[in-house]
Enzyme design. Structure first.
Site, short mmCIF file in Angstrom:
data_model
loop_
_atom_site.label_atom_id
_atom_site.label_comp_id
_atom_site.label_asym_id
_atom_site.label_seq_id
_atom_site.Cartn_x
_atom_site.Cartn_y
_atom_site.Cartn_z
N GLU A 1 -2.26 6.34 -2.01
CA GLU A 1 -1.08 5.96 -1.23
C GLU A 1 -0.11 7.14 -1.12
O GLU A 1 0.76 7.32 -1.97
CB GLU A 1 -0.35 4.77 -1.85
CG GLU A 1 -1.00 3.43 -1.61
CD GLU A 1 -0.15 2.27 -2.11
OE1 GLU A 1 0.86 2.52 -2.81
OE2 GLU A 1 -0.51 1.11 -1.83
N GLU B 1 -6.86 -1.77 -0.72
CA GLU B 1 -5.95 -2.47 -1.63
C GLU B 1 -5.09 -3.44 -0.83
O GLU B 1 -4.52 -3.08 0.20
CB GLU B 1 -5.05 -1.47 -2.36
CG GLU B 1 -4.02 -2.10 -3.30
CD GLU B 1 -3.18 -1.04 -4.01
OE1 GLU B 1 -3.75 0.00 -4.41
OE2 GLU B 1 -1.96 -1.25 -4.14
#
Length: 519
Positions: free
Chosen positions: A131, A218
């Protein structure tokens, strides 16, 4: 797997691949999630959840992570990867960082080693940046990705690589406007259902329209913080979106941390196997989707005023099995129903009140029963009898009426008497249009019909007059049924022209009408 356009395809079947499974928690030493990096847990995921993929989220630059002790963290990843390969599951090797561009040299060394060790295994997927934060795609993330991709491709020319995108892997539209040159590359999309809604799906749609493939490595059922409430309605919308676009996904996280995103209750031993009592509210919801994903099952969908729930989309059950169905739309139905079996579903009832419940059923026997229940069967909302439809795959829709409270809640289908199959059920606020129009008291089957129309009378023991009325309101068939103790009756409609008709039944002091389709 091969990226072709905006889809990830099976190299053997040539069809889109959509995997479903779980992400492990950060691997960092002392964080608690590393306890679940085991072959035992992988076996449980595959056998209990039918998971087809798992993600090893190797922490990099936080305390207890890879930069602190590379050998220790690589060993954890290899346990998961080896177990996944042995189990026939896909596995994501995830460089779990928010600052990967600051550690490019270390990332290249790590992925060169992983590619050397596992490059010949088609099970392995490389996620090179978990991320990124709010940094430039073209100026920061893409140059990093180009360097790491080149290092992997020098050793492994074909396994799938997934690249993180700006703003916690949400700006997939930005990445799609300036894609990485290369083969078999997809882009990371992350969402948390209680925080991220249609605007993020719009970004994903834009990326797909530009021809890039997405991979949800995710996602969570709750807020982006990992806490807050479990938003089952938004989760359902995301599941529908991923199903419609053949997007693979891993839920965050298979862990027992005391937060809403965790699938396991606090203190759950890593020595699985676990019953559903060890699952949190999020874990139970996620299990239902993962267990029944398999590329064929459509999760509950809302259309118009009726909410349709596929029978096999339960999040927990007892005693039932699924099978392929020949009913309209295909997919799976639930069968092998015996007294005492049950299936539980999480649904969102928009407002309190009276609802029409419809069940799509098939049975070669008379007398099966469906009980709509709450509170582990202590509250019975309504019971309906399943008619003999003439076979295990001869489908009809039956209807009754119940009172429901508003809000997200668990509703179960109990089986007082079995020997029937069920394909789906739906609920519609009384007074609004249902998916299949019928009286809540008069049951017809099969519908549509070709030759003989069966019906269940509401007042057996009395004579009944039947009127078949065409779409113009004109009676085209009239007959009288003598009094009988059996509620079952049948009329021939073989001579009718194809079209929509109304069957009006007059029994003693009651008149009921139901539409049917003549094929």
């Amino acid at each position: 797997m091969r990226v072709q356009g905006n889809k990830i395809m099976s190299q053997t079947t040539g069809q889109p691949v959509s995997l479903a499974g779980s992400s492990l928690f950060w691997s960092n030493a002392g964080w608690g999630g590393e306890r679940y990096y085991s072959a035992n847990v992988l076996g449980w995921l595959k056998n209990n959840w039918n998971a087809t993929i798992v993600r090893a989220a190797m922490g990099v630059d936080e305390g207890g992570g890879y930069l602190e002790n590379p050998a220790r963290e690589k060993a954890k990843v290899k346990i998961v990867v080896d177990a996944a390969i042995a189990a026939g599951m896909y596995v994501i090797i995830d460089w779990h960082s928010h600052h990967a561009e600051q550690h490019q040299i270390e990332a290249i060394a790590f992925f060169k080693e992983m590619a050397t060790t596992y490059g010949n295994s088609p099970n392995v997927i490389y996620e090179i940046y978990n991320e990124p934060l709010q940094v430039s795609w073209s100026g920061v993330i893409k140059p990093y990705a180009n360097a790491v991709v080149a290092a992997i491709r020098a050793i492994d020319p074909d396994n799938l690589i997934v690249v993180g995108t700006p703003t916690w892997s949400q700006d997939v539209d930005v990445a799609s406007a300036d894609p990485i040159q290369g083969t078999n590359i997809a882009y990371t999309l992350h969402f948390y259902a209680a925080t991220h809604k249609q605007s993020l799906r719009d970004k994903a749609t834009t990326a797909l329209s530009r021809g890039v493939a997405l991979f949800v490595t995710e996602w969570g059922t709750c807020e982006a913080s990992g806490n807050g409430f479990v938003d089952s309605a938004s989760t359902q919308e995301w599941m529908n979106f991923m199903k419609a676009n053949s997007i693979s996904h891993c839920n965050w996280a298979l862990n027992d941390k005391g937060e809403a995103a965790s699938a396991l209750v606090t203190g759950t031993s890593p020595m699985a196997s676990w019953s559903d009592t060890f699952l949190t509210a999020s874990g139970r919801l996620v299990k239902g989707y993962v267990q029944n994903w398999a590329g064929t099952v459509t999760p509950p969908t809302t259309g118009g005023t009726a909410t349709k729930v596929e029978a096999e989309s339960y999040h927990v059950m007892s005693g039932v099995l699924t099978q392929a169905t020949s009913d309209t739309g295909g997919g799976l139905n639930v069968g092998w129903l015996d007294p005492g079996d049950w299936m539980a579903y999480t649904v969102n009832v928009p407002t309190a009140g009276t609802y029409t419940i419809q069940y799509r059923v098939a049975s070669p026997y008379t007398g099966g029963q469906i009980s709509l229940e709450q509170n582990s069967g202590a509250t019975r909302l309504g019971v309906i009898t399943v008619p003999n439809t003439g076979g295990w795959q001869n489908w009809t829709t039956i209807t009754n009426t119940v009172t429901l409270n508003a809000g997200v809640q668990d509703i179960a289908i109990g089986v007082p008497v079995g020997r029937y199959n069920i394909n789906w059920w739906s609920f519609t606020k009384a007074g609004t249009a249902a998916r299949v129009a019928s009286s809540p008291e008069l049951q017809l089957y099969p519908n549509p019909v070709q030759n003989k129309l069966h019906l269940t009378l509401t007042q057996p023991g009395t004579a009944a007059s039947l009127y078949v009325i065409n779409a113009y309101g004109k009676p085209v068939q009239t007959l009288t049924l003598p009094a009988s103790t059996s509620p079952e009756a049948a009329i021939s409609v073989e001579g009718l022209e194809p079209g929509i008709y109304t069957l009006r039944v007059v029994e003693a002091d009651r008149t009921t009408s139901t539409k049917f389709v003549k094929e």
